[in-house]
Structure formats: C-alpha cells, structure tokens
Design an enzyme around this catalytic site. Structure first.
Site, PDB file in Angstrom:
ATOM      1  N   HIS A  51       0.771  -1.101   0.111  1.00 20.78           N
ATOM      2  CA  HIS A  51      -0.032   0.099   0.089  1.00 20.78           C
ATOM      3  C   HIS A  51       0.712   1.026  -0.080  1.00 20.78           C
ATOM      4  O   HIS A  51       2.001   1.442   0.756  1.00 20.78           O
ATOM      5  CB  HIS A  51      -1.059  -0.060   1.481  1.00 20.78           C
ATOM      6  N   LEU A  52       0.535   2.115  -0.686  1.00 21.09           N
ATOM      7  CA  LEU A  52       1.181   3.439  -0.874  1.00 21.09           C
ATOM      8  C   LEU A  52       0.412   4.601  -0.005  1.00 21.09           C
ATOM      9  O   LEU A  52      -0.895   4.716   0.094  1.00 21.09           O
ATOM     10  CB  LEU A  52       0.844   3.872  -2.465  1.00 21.09           C
TER      11      LEU A  52
END
Length: 230
Positions: free
Chosen positions: A133-134
């Site tokens: 996840h960013l």
C-alpha cells in the site's frame, strides 16, 4: 530521505508476522489477523463499499484508519502475492506507476480543497499491515493519531521510501533496498522534518512543527517528492 546519524540500516523484522518453517525448511510468513484488514478490502472490495473511496482493477483507495496528518490516504494494490516492497521486482514497475498516478489524482483532489497542504507519496520499508500500500500523506502531521517516535520516524526518515524513488530503484536494480525496521526507528532522534532540529519528546516536536516555517529539505523538492498546489 536520510538524516545521517542514526539512520536505520539492517535486516527487516516483521512485527506483524510470525515466521514458521515448512517441510522444506524455508521460512514462511504468517500475518497476525489484525494485519490482514487491508488485504481483505483489496481482494473483496464489494464487502467494504462504505469504507472505500475508489475501486479500480488494480487498487482500492481509502482513508487511513489512524491518520498521521490532516489528510492521509492509502492506495492498496489488489495484486495477489504482494505483501510489501520486499516482494517487488521489475515486473511490478507498471503497477507502481499506476498506483502513483492514482495517488497523484487524489493529491490533486485534496489540494483543490485545501491549497495550503503539502504531500508525499511513499511506502514503508516494513509495513504494519499486509498487502502492498502506498501512503498519500500531508506533511503537516497534525493528527491526534501521531502519538510516538515510531509513528514520526516511519514517515520522516529513510524508512519511508518515496514512490518515485522506489520505481527508479526497481528500474535500475530490480529490487528495493530496505532501511531499518519498526524496532530500529524507535532508537532514532526526533527531528523536525523541515529544519532538522532535535526535539526531546513527541509533545515538544508536535508543538515545534506547528510553528516551524523552515523550507522543506532541498533533496525532496528537487527530486519532485513533494506535491503542492501549482
């Protein structure tokens, strides 16, 4: 971003993971149940419609449940087998570019609402939750959820891998260098992310950053790692 003295280096230890050996002797990762939440949302978005801001074929977007800034979103990959940046190779370059583009779209939306905000996009060297996840996070760090040294240093030291730098490193070397773990970053000093002054505790740090008007580090600016209203 490297603050020099005390920068975390060394092996990665997954605090949200148990490691067990299978019949071949190879260590396998078993994540704690609470660390599976993002993966469940990514793989079954239809079950989380009220939580998700956007769903695409490659990612889901949502608010971080415990934001560390005024605005803090997560762009979560929906690809199976990608738990963290440690799993990345050259075959994932286009995916990361797409995640970044999606993050940038949301940055623009948020800047349209508040032009004073400044954002960074990046990944933790060691994630607390499973599924790549960013982070899309505003640099004010004005949040009651930011409570301790680990929270602060996970976003303001080399432990935080900027999205653009991650893509460039994959293109060049085919892997991502990891810097430290969730334990080592607790041993670092608390430094202002703008002027780099040392603060004695998290309360003093938060008071300081509310007042600090120093420019952001030049390397972040010149490399295009900061997103501002234009």
């Amino acid at each position: 971003m490297d603050h020099g003295k005390g920068s975390p280096q060394g092996p990665v230890i997954y605090s949200a993971v148990h490691t067990d050996k299978d019949m071949t002797g190879i260590k396998e990762k078993t994540w704690e149940p609470w660390a599976e939440a993002l993966r469940k949302m990514a793989m079954h978005p239809e079950q989380h419609i009220d939580t998700l801001l956007q769903v695409t074929q490659e990612a889901v977007v949502l608010h971080d449940k415990f934001p560390k800034g005024r605005k803090h979103l997560l762009v979560v990959s929906r690809q199976e087998g990608l738990d963290c940046v440690k799993d990345l190779n050259r075959s994932h370059i286009q995916l990361l570019k797409n995640l970044q583009a999606l993050g940038e779209e949301w940055v623009q939306n948020l800047l349209n609402e508040d032009q004073s905000l400044v954002f960074r996009l990046g990944y933790h060297s060691e994630p607390s939750m499973r599924q790549l996840h960013l982070h899309v996070i505003s640099q004010d760090f004005d949040s009651p959820s930011l409570k301790n040294k680990k929270h602060w240093n996970s976003f303001t030291t080399s432990f935080f891998r900027d999205s653009k730098a991650t893509i460039e490193e994959l293109e060049t070397t085919g892997r991502v260098q990891l810097y430290g773990d969730e334990h080592s970053i607790q041993n670092l000093e608390l430094r202002c992310h703008r002027c780099q002054s040392t603060q004695g505790n998290i309360a003093r740090l938060k008071q300081h950053i509310r007042m600090c008007k120093a420019p952001f580090p030049s390397d972040l600016v010149h490399k295009g790692y900061l997103y501002t209203w234009k």
